[in-house]
Design a protein around this motif. Structure first.
Motif, short mmCIF file in Angstrom:
data_model
loop_
_atom_site.label_atom_id
_atom_site.label_comp_id
_atom_site.label_asym_id
_atom_site.label_seq_id
_atom_site.Cartn_x
_atom_site.Cartn_y
_atom_site.Cartn_z
N ILE A 26 119.95 -5.03 44.90
CA ILE A 26 118.69 -4.57 45.50
C ILE A 26 117.54 -4.72 44.51
N ILE A 27 117.78 -4.35 43.26
CA ILE A 27 116.74 -4.48 42.24
C ILE A 27 116.37 -5.94 42.02
N GLN A 28 117.37 -6.80 41.91
CA GLN A 28 117.10 -8.22 41.67
C GLN A 28 116.29 -8.84 42.81
N LYS A 29 116.72 -8.57 44.03
CA LYS A 29 116.01 -9.13 45.18
C LYS A 29 114.61 -8.53 45.30
N GLY A 30 114.52 -7.22 45.11
CA GLY A 30 113.24 -6.55 45.25
C GLY A 30 112.22 -7.00 44.21
N GLU A 31 112.65 -7.18 42.98
CA GLU A 31 111.71 -7.58 41.93
C GLU A 31 111.17 -8.99 42.17
N LYS A 32 111.97 -9.85 42.76
CA LYS A 32 111.48 -11.20 43.08
C LYS A 32 110.38 -11.13 44.14
N ILE A 33 110.61 -10.31 45.16
CA ILE A 33 109.62 -10.18 46.24
C ILE A 33 108.35 -9.52 45.71
N ILE A 34 108.51 -8.49 44.89
CA ILE A 34 107.35 -7.79 44.33
C ILE A 34 106.55 -8.73 43.42
#
Length: 283
Positions: free
Chosen positions: A159-167
């Motif tokens: 979740i962190i990895q995917k979220g940081e890319k989108i952010i």
């Protein structure tokens, strides 16, 4: 005569000064006796011991209905930027992240928690615990309780990895939010939901397994006293079923296998009519 009066005044003034000094000394000693010897705060990545949990629960048992007073929320909702916000998207994202990071500040929580609650103050005093310590235990145990409510498929690292890319992509967007079309605003807010997700998950991932096991072993007690937001899935209100799981469908391999399909020219329905030379227009 004036000299004698002056000397007498100085003597009285000196006596008053000594009296006030003694009074301040007594007050200082009294405060020192009432001060806490141990005021270190529990961090969310630190193990909570059985004795610390018992002490925490003893404080709560001294409160009305054995309940913690209303606890300030630390789980922020998804961003809901007004459609007229003229700031660039990158600035809105950075501001949102700064605001969410402050939610976990002990001092911020303390300023909004039990400020005029005398019963809480008395309970903490009787158990030799400061309000900030109580808050830190609530966070440590509350986050551990939240971890027990996650679904097995909710992988925090992913979740962190995917979220940081989108952010990161949002932080590169310099367009004013108000300049976007309605569809673009909707999509941007949908992606901005990851700011809140990542903020929560970065706290949840720090919880040591010992605290999770401690909460599980004392669940019957803790579920009655912890703030409600810690007793449900911490990502539940930020979930997107289509994004997380896709459109669900099932295939019955026993009945729907391609190998079971049969076709013969005898069973086929073949049209024999001539094409209509002047087909009607479909309205």
């Amino acid at each position: 005569m004036n000299i004698l009066n002056s000397i007498s005044f100085r003597i009285r003034l000196s006596a008053v000064g000594r009296y006030l000094s003694c009074l301040m000394l007594v007050f200082h000693v009294g405060c020192a006796e009432n001060s806490l010897d141990y005021t270190e705060l529990k961090q969310i990545n630190e193990k909570v011991t059985e004795s610390e949990l018992k002490k925490y629960l003893k404080v709560i048992k001294l409160l009305p209905k054995d309940k913690i007073p209303t606890f300030p929320s630390v789980y922020a909702p998804a961003p809901a930027w007004s459609h007229i916000r003229s700031l660039p998207i990158e600035d809105l994202v950075n501001s949102e992240q700064n605001n969410l990071s402050q939610l976990w500040d002990i001092q911020r929580i303390s300023d909004h928690f039990g400020t005029r609650n005398r019963t809480l103050k008395k309970a903490l005093h009787r158990r030799d615990m400061s309000k900030d310590q109580f808050i830190s235990f609530t966070l440590a145990l509350g986050l551990a309780a939240s971890r027990t409510q996650l679904r097995p498929d909710q992988n925090l690292e992913e979740i962190i990895q995917k979220g940081e890319k989108i952010i990161h992509q949002l932080q590169l967007d310099k367009r004013p939010f108000s300049s976007l079309s309605l569809e673009e605003k909707h999509r941007t807010l949908h992606e901005a939901m990851w700011i809140a997700r990542v903020n929560r998950v970065k706290q949840l991932i720090q919880v040591p397994p010992e605290n999770i096991n401690l909460v599980k072993s004392h669940w019957d007690e803790l579920k009655e006293v912890l703030p409600p937001e810690f007793l449900k899935n911490p990502l539940g209100d930020l979930s997107d079923t289509l994004e997380e799981r896709g459109i669900p469908f099932t295939i019955n391999e026993a009945e729907d296998s391609d190998e079971l399909l049969e076709w013969t020219s005898m069973n086929a329905i073949i049209g024999t009519d001539e094409p209509d030379p002047k087909p009607e227009k479909i309205r």
